[in-house]
Design an enzyme around this catalytic site. Sequence first.
Site, PDB file in Angstrom:
ATOM      1  N   GLU A  62      48.791 -11.435  48.332  1.00 42.31           N
ATOM      2  CA  GLU A  62      49.065 -10.697  47.098  1.00 42.31           C
ATOM      3  C   GLU A  62      48.147 -11.104  45.950  1.00 42.31           C
ATOM      4  O   GLU A  62      47.641 -10.261  45.211  1.00 42.31           O
ATOM      5  CB  GLU A  62      50.527 -10.870  46.677  1.00 42.31           C
ATOM      6  CG  GLU A  62      51.515 -10.041  47.488  1.00 42.31           C
ATOM      7  CD  GLU A  62      51.909 -10.701  48.788  1.00 42.31           C
ATOM      8  OE1 GLU A  62      51.420 -11.817  49.075  1.00 42.31           O
ATOM      9  OE2 GLU A  62      52.711 -10.103  49.541  1.00 42.31           O
ATOM     10  N   HIS A 131      64.195 -12.394  47.564  1.00 48.13           N
ATOM     11  CA  HIS A 131      63.745 -11.025  47.832  1.00 48.13           C
ATOM     12  C   HIS A 131      64.471  -9.970  46.997  1.00 48.13           C
ATOM     13  O   HIS A 131      64.399  -8.791  47.303  1.00 48.13           O
ATOM     14  CB  HIS A 131      63.946 -10.682  49.316  1.00 48.13           C
ATOM     15  CG  HIS A 131      62.910 -11.289  50.217  1.00 48.13           C
ATOM     16  ND1 HIS A 131      62.522 -12.592  50.130  1.00 48.13           N
ATOM     17  CD2 HIS A 131      62.187 -10.763  51.241  1.00 48.13           C
ATOM     18  CE1 HIS A 131      61.608 -12.848  51.054  1.00 48.13           C
ATOM     19  NE2 HIS A 131      61.383 -11.759  51.739  1.00 48.13           N
TER      20      HIS A 131
HETATM   21  C1  LIG Z   1      54.522 -12.972  49.718  1.00 47.85           C
HETATM   22  C2  LIG Z   1      55.157 -12.075  50.695  1.00 47.85           C
HETATM   23  N1  LIG Z   1      54.561 -10.899  50.998  1.00 47.85           N
HETATM   24  C3  LIG Z   1      55.106 -10.068  51.890  1.00 47.85           C
HETATM   25  C4  LIG Z   1      56.272 -10.384  52.514  1.00 47.85           C
HETATM   26  C5  LIG Z   1      56.888  -9.429  53.522  1.00 47.85           C
HETATM   27  N2  LIG Z   1      56.770  -9.987  54.860  1.00 47.85           N
HETATM   28  C6  LIG Z   1      57.782 -10.680  55.400  1.00 47.85           C
HETATM   29  S1  LIG Z   1      57.396 -11.286  56.878  1.00 47.85           S
HETATM   30  C7  LIG Z   1      55.868 -10.616  56.862  1.00 47.85           C
HETATM   31  C8  LIG Z   1      54.964 -10.819  58.023  1.00 47.85           C
HETATM   32  C9  LIG Z   1      54.621 -12.261  58.265  1.00 47.85           C
HETATM   33  O1  LIG Z   1      54.066 -12.447  59.538  1.00 47.85           O
HETATM   34  P1  LIG Z   1      53.772 -13.862  60.163  1.00 47.85           P
HETATM   35  O2  LIG Z   1      53.385 -14.820  59.099  1.00 47.85           O
HETATM   36  O3  LIG Z   1      52.818 -13.667  61.271  1.00 47.85           O
HETATM   37  O4  LIG Z   1      55.163 -14.373  60.732  1.00 47.85           O
HETATM   38  P2  LIG Z   1      56.052 -13.745  61.919  1.00 47.85           P
HETATM   39  O5  LIG Z   1      56.869 -12.666  61.313  1.00 47.85           O
HETATM   40  O6  LIG Z   1      55.143 -13.269  62.976  1.00 47.85           O
HETATM   41  O7  LIG Z   1      56.934 -14.864  62.357  1.00 47.85           O
HETATM   42  C10 LIG Z   1      55.683  -9.901  55.673  1.00 47.85           C
HETATM   43  C11 LIG Z   1      54.472  -9.153  55.332  1.00 47.85           C
HETATM   44  C12 LIG Z   1      56.894 -11.600  52.147  1.00 47.85           C
HETATM   45  N3  LIG Z   1      58.067 -11.977  52.673  1.00 47.85           N
HETATM   46  N4  LIG Z   1      56.313 -12.425  51.264  1.00 47.85           N
END
Ligand SMILES: Cc1ncc(C[n+]2csc(CCOP(=O)(O)OP(=O)(O)O)c2C)c(N)n1
Lengths: 328, 379
Positions: A62, A131
């Site tokens: 972000e 959130h």
């Molecule tokens: C700063 C922020 N941006 C966006 C999100 C929304 N979001 C939650 S999980 C996620 C994906 C994260 O993927 P990863 O780090 O690969 O973890 P996994 O879900 O595969 O365990 C996103 C974009 C968030 N929680 N926090």
Amino acid sequence: MSERIIEYRDALCEAMSEEMRDDKKVFLLGEEVAQYNGAYKISKGMLDEFGPRRVIDTPISESGFSGMAIGAAMRGLRPIVEFMSWSFSLVAADPILNNAAKMLYMSGGQFGCPIVFRGNDGAGGQLGSTHSWCVESLYANVPGLKMAIPYDAYDAKGMLKTAIRDDNPVFFLESERLLSTTGHVPVEEYTVPFGQALVRRQGTDCTIISFGRPLHFCQEAAEELAKEGIACEIIDGRTIRPLDIDTMVASVRKTNTCVVVDQSWSFASVGSEIASQIHRYCFDDLDNFVHRVHSDDVPTPYASNLEQAYLPNTRKICEAVRAATYNS
Amino acid sequence: MVGVKTTTSMDKTETEQNVASTELPHVQLEKSPMPESGILLGWLRQMLLIREFEVRTMQAYQNRLIGGFCHVYIGQEAVAVGSIAAVNPDDPVVLAYRCHGHALARGMDPKHCMAEMFGRIGGCAKGKGGSMHMFDAPHHLYGGHGIVGAQTPLGTGLAFATKYEDEVLQDGKSSHVTLCYLGDGAINQGAFYEAMNLAGLYDLPVIFVLENNRYSMGTAIERGTTMANELHTKSEAHGINHAIVDGKDVVSMYQSFKSIADWCREESRPFFVEAQTYRYKGHSMSDPRKYRTREEETREEELDCIDRLEKLLCDEHGLTRDGIKQMSRQVKTQVREAVEWAKKSPETPMDELYKDVYVDHWGLFTGTSKPQMMQGEDE
Ligand SMILES: Cc1ncc(C[n+]2csc(CCOP(=O)(O)OP(=O)(O)O)c2C)c(N)n1
Ligand SMILES: [Mg+2]
């Protein structure tokens, strides 16, 4: 105008797509906006129409992609940055508050920042403390930015078009809870200007001022209070910066009582600012001090019963109106 | 300071991929020895428990007993179980929102974990945190965290604290190591780079465990990250040693982590480990998984961590199919009881809304109260 009922989310999509057709400087970027069609399906079909150079998937960065878009805006491009949730904008607080909002001033008017930041604001339903941010009060404190909160599909489209055409940074706060609501959106081109509040219900006994999703509860409360003989006038402020205090003052001069409903916390909030201005401009008209309804002064809890109790709701608004009008 | 050998994908050998030995200029880490059957059986039980727990979590979500965002760990069990087995019970653990598996592997009673998701007073955070925020002080679990990447500076900070406590307060030698997990999506957050730099700069004993399940929501890793096939370059830039581990092999996870953790503890240095894994289910409860093929999923599931350990135990440690069935039954009962317990746990009382905001009694706020799991009043 022809009658056409569409979803709030599609109204947003139309606004972005129409503006992108009209102006090649406009582009959209954010997490999952392109191939996934948007985490909330707002940008559905836009990758197909505009291609990957104008509808851009970003990593979960972000701070980086907001700053990148601001840099692009300094050269006159007109980015639309989608935050999956405004809660995640906190990671980008420095670029959006320090760079976007102050660029024009710091550069003595040389570099502006025609950019829109948009996404879901407010509690989405048991999303927990990190959130469920309502960023309006937090960010409204900062001069140099505009802030818009559309309540229905008509405003979603009209206000987003205005936001995209605005030469200033606009913080555009949508609500996950409103995305699937439907409303009349004309086929014909239109925009909704900033700084013009809307009287959503007329009444003579109490003015209720609110923004965005809580307006739903205000309307429910007004129905209930009508049965008790209390006629509420509901004002949808629509934009917080600029704030249409005139429309609010005119209403309070008529009703002599006022309740402000603001989903953010009460301390140093949009609600406290409006109350303060109403106290000042309607000092001689008020029958009671301005009453306020906010989220409780604690972090957002996960448990459903606690969250219900925490958020502004119909019951709390009714109680505030009754108290303000000496009917309790 | 230990330097880092630069590896490129070209000189990365078969063994390095599989064995996860890490070549460092001053130290060659050997995998620690294979543990005895009893320990392996314990891991099998833990992985079965996590999987069954997550299956029931999904059911409960469908039945609206759980709300909000909910992310299950199915497919990745070996990462949490193997790595947590390799550290001491008082070593800090911190991670992101996909946190039920780590909580259970760390020793949280499943009933408190389930009750948290049901938003009940019996939850580990009295129902105030939810699915993404499992906290367990007695087990040194410093939380699941919802903002992607936010836990990584915290991991650095936990390591800072243990080092400070050991060296400054105890006047001894730094003797703890922190496990800090993150997803492949989180490596794109600036916070992670700051966290790594600080850990490298201050010689902090933290292991950044990258759970590379190849997707962040709908974004395949190579669509969001440069050098997606050479993620170790990201840690090398901060002078941090790395290893790549088969995250679907609990034994390999343990053997690698044991020697890495011992090294970090001994040297008081950070480490970066890429655990290669796969999440079988969608990102959260509403994800049709259109961004990947069913063939890919089937291929990945063929290397299932539970199947592999079962096979090892049957082939080489005399475990029978009946033995496995019996264990599965026990685990199913345990999880069913946890669900029942959570259902019976009362809704979080309204006064909890105002508790835990400040530590002190102040005005409206009425201080804090201990979660049930810390009160010894579990029944
Ligand atoms: C700063 C922020 N941006 C966006 C999100 C929304 N979001 C939650 S999980 C996620 C994906 C994260 O993927 P990863 O780090 O690969 O973890 P996994 O879900 O595969 O365990 C996103 C974009 C968030 N929680 N926090
Ligand atoms: Mg991932």
